[in-house]
Structure formats: C-alpha cells, structure tokens
Design an enzyme around this catalytic site. Structure first.
Site, PDB file in Angstrom:
ATOM      1  N   PRO A  11       0.788  -1.227   0.000  1.00  0.00           N
ATOM      2  CA  PRO A  11       0.000   0.000   0.000  1.00  0.00           C
ATOM      3  C   PRO A  11       0.828   1.289   0.000  1.00  0.00           C
ATOM      4  O   PRO A  11       1.866   1.366   0.651  1.00  0.00           O
ATOM      5  CB  PRO A  11      -0.821  -0.090   1.288  1.00  0.00           C
ATOM      6  N   ASN A  12       0.326   2.237  -0.746  1.00  0.00           N
ATOM      7  CA  ASN A  12       0.859   3.606  -0.846  1.00  0.00           C
ATOM      8  C   ASN A  12       2.144   3.708  -1.669  1.00  0.00           C
ATOM      9  O   ASN A  12       2.613   4.820  -1.926  1.00  0.00           O
ATOM     10  CB  ASN A  12       1.079   4.220   0.554  1.00  0.00           C
ATOM     11  N   ARG A  19       5.118  11.105  -2.528  1.00  0.00           N
ATOM     12  CA  ARG A  19       4.804  10.798  -1.131  1.00  0.00           C
ATOM     13  C   ARG A  19       6.050  10.985  -0.257  1.00  0.00           C
ATOM     14  O   ARG A  19       7.066  10.312  -0.459  1.00  0.00           O
ATOM     15  CB  ARG A  19       4.374   9.343  -1.059  1.00  0.00           C
ATOM     16  N   TYR A  24      11.243   8.943   1.178  1.00  0.00           N
ATOM     17  CA  TYR A  24      11.246   7.916   0.135  1.00  0.00           C
ATOM     18  C   TYR A  24      11.938   8.356  -1.161  1.00  0.00           C
ATOM     19  O   TYR A  24      12.079   7.546  -2.077  1.00  0.00           O
ATOM     20  CB  TYR A  24       9.805   7.483  -0.167  1.00  0.00           C
ATOM     21  N   ASN A  75       8.031  -5.834  -1.010  1.00  0.00           N
ATOM     22  CA  ASN A  75       7.939  -4.659  -0.150  1.00  0.00           C
ATOM     23  C   ASN A  75       6.471  -4.557   0.235  1.00  0.00           C
ATOM     24  O   ASN A  75       5.664  -3.994  -0.510  1.00  0.00           O
ATOM     25  CB  ASN A  75       8.407  -3.388  -0.864  1.00  0.00           C
ATOM     26  N   ALA A  78       3.316  -0.948   4.736  1.00  0.00           N
ATOM     27  CA  ALA A  78       2.779  -0.952   6.107  1.00  0.00           C
ATOM     28  C   ALA A  78       2.285  -2.329   6.539  1.00  0.00           C
ATOM     29  O   ALA A  78       2.319  -2.654   7.732  1.00  0.00           O
ATOM     30  CB  ALA A  78       1.659   0.080   6.227  1.00  0.00           C
ATOM     31  N   GLU A  99      12.987  -9.518   1.377  1.00  0.00           N
ATOM     32  CA  GLU A  99      12.181  -8.389   1.854  1.00  0.00           C
ATOM     33  C   GLU A  99      12.921  -7.093   1.561  1.00  0.00           C
ATOM     34  O   GLU A  99      14.134  -6.992   1.828  1.00  0.00           O
ATOM     35  CB  GLU A  99      11.957  -8.521   3.371  1.00  0.00           C
ATOM     36  N   HIS A 101      12.711  -2.727   1.864  1.00  0.00           N
ATOM     37  CA  HIS A 101      12.095  -1.450   2.233  1.00  0.00           C
ATOM     38  C   HIS A 101      12.999  -0.349   1.716  1.00  0.00           C
ATOM     39  O   HIS A 101      14.235  -0.425   1.877  1.00  0.00           O
ATOM     40  CB  HIS A 101      11.954  -1.303   3.747  1.00  0.00           C
ATOM     41  N   ARG A 108      13.367   4.654  12.064  1.00  0.00           N
ATOM     42  CA  ARG A 108      12.086   5.352  12.089  1.00  0.00           C
ATOM     43  C   ARG A 108      11.274   4.964  13.334  1.00  0.00           C
ATOM     44  O   ARG A 108      11.833   4.477  14.304  1.00  0.00           O
ATOM     45  CB  ARG A 108      11.350   5.047  10.782  1.00  0.00           C
TER      46      ARG A 108
HETATM   47  C1  DQA Z   1       8.295   0.998   3.520  1.00  0.00           C
HETATM   48  C2  DQA Z   1       8.453   1.201   5.023  1.00  0.00           C
HETATM   49  C3  DQA Z   1       7.123   0.978   5.740  1.00  0.00           C
HETATM   50  O1  DQA Z   1       7.283   1.180   7.136  1.00  0.00           O
HETATM   51  C4  DQA Z   1       6.083   1.953   5.236  1.00  0.00           C
HETATM   52  O2  DQA Z   1       4.833   1.680   5.822  1.00  0.00           O
HETATM   53  C5  DQA Z   1       5.985   1.989   3.750  1.00  0.00           C
HETATM   54  C6  DQA Z   1       7.191   1.859   2.946  1.00  0.00           C
HETATM   55  C7  DQA Z   1       9.596   1.339   2.761  1.00  0.00           C
HETATM   56  O3  DQA Z   1       9.719   0.907   1.611  1.00  0.00           O
HETATM   57  O4  DQA Z   1      10.447   2.048   3.294  1.00  0.00           O
HETATM   58  O5  DQA Z   1       4.919   2.243   3.209  1.00  0.00           O
HETATM   59  O6  DQA Z   1       8.014  -0.380   3.280  1.00  0.00           O
END
Ligand code: DQA
Length: 145
Positions: A11-12, A19, A24, A75, A78, A99, A101, A108
């Site tokens: 998501p997002n 964003r 990011y 990835n 959240a 995995e 990120h 964070r």
């Molecule tokens: C994320 C890190 C997560 O904590 C966050 O909710 C994201 C992006 C990252 O790629 O840094 O949406 O996965």
C-alpha cells in the site's frame, strides 16, 4: 519457459515520487519497475512487477507465487508491520524470498521495527532506496543456481 521473479509492492507505494520525498526520495514506482526490468535482463531473469493497496490482493498474489514464480521480492509496506495473513501466505511459499524497504525502518518509528515478513525472508534489505530492489534481484539470482 522459466518462471518470473515476482516483485510485489504494498500500500501507498503507488505514490512514490510525491509521497514524503524526504523519506522515500523522488524515484517513482515506474522508475523502480524499469530499473528492476533492466537488471533482470542483465541477470537473465524475467520479472512480474505489481503493486496493490489491498492486503487480500497481496495475499492472493503470494499464493499465486507458489506455482507461478521462481522467487519473490516483497515490499509489503505498512502490511509488513501488521499482517499475520501475509506471514501465513509467505510461510506456505517454497521459493527464495527477499524483503525490501526503501527507507531504513530501524531509524524510524518503533512500530516499524517489527516485520512479519522478516522471519520468513532469506534476506532483508532496507534503507538503500530503489537500489535495494536491484540487490534483492542479485541475491535471488545467486540462490537459483
Ligand atoms: C516501507 C516502510 C514501511 O514502514 C512503510 O509503511 C511503507 C514503505 C519502505 O519501503 O520504506 O509504506 O516499506
């Protein structure tokens, strides 16, 4: 025909580029998809790159990866920090899992320090931005031989 490496994004991540760019960066998800596709060509791999805002769809795609993929880069955004359903789906998967990120989740908020993906993944890459996806692909390549 060889199976693709699934590159699944949660998501997002569709909002990357606009964003919270201070966290990011300015790279868009389309930019990352292109980087991954280019790297895959160099490594002799095929990729299937997807993004969803839905937890259920992510679970369905991870299930699909059992038969349809040679490896998984995930990835889960959240959902990494919340989803037992994703943990269970990954537990049923028998291909290399990396995995990723973009941000360093350990620098964070505390709620980002735990991931339901990490105990299942062969490797975890965080804090290296888009490069993390390329490194994850390299790592999967090394585990396919
Ligand atoms: C994320 C890190 C997560 O904590 C966050 O909710 C994201 C992006 C990252 O790629 O840094 O949406 O996965």
């Amino acid at each position: 025909m060889t199976k693709p490496i699934y590159v699944l994004n949660g998501p997002n991540l569709n909002l990357l580029g606009s964003r919270e760019p201070e966290i990011y960066g300015k790279t868009t998800l389309a930019d990352i998809e292109k980087m991954v596709a280019d790297r895959a060509v160099t490594l002799g791999l095929e990729t299937d790159f997807r993004q969803t805002n839905s937890e259920g769809e992510l679970v369905t795609w991870i299930q699909e990866a059992r038969e349809g993929s040679a490896g998984l880069i995930l990835n889960a955004a959240a959902y990494s920090h919340t989803s037992i359903a994703i943990f269970d789906a990954l537990s049923a998967l028998d291909v290399p899992i990396m995995e990723v990120h973009l941000s360093n989740i350990f620098k964070r908020e505390e709620f980002r320090h735990h991931s339901y993906v990490s105990p299942i993944a062969q490797g975890v890459i965080c804090g290296l931005g888009a490069q993390g996806y390329e490194l994850a692909l390299d790592a999967i390549r090394g585990r396919l031989d």
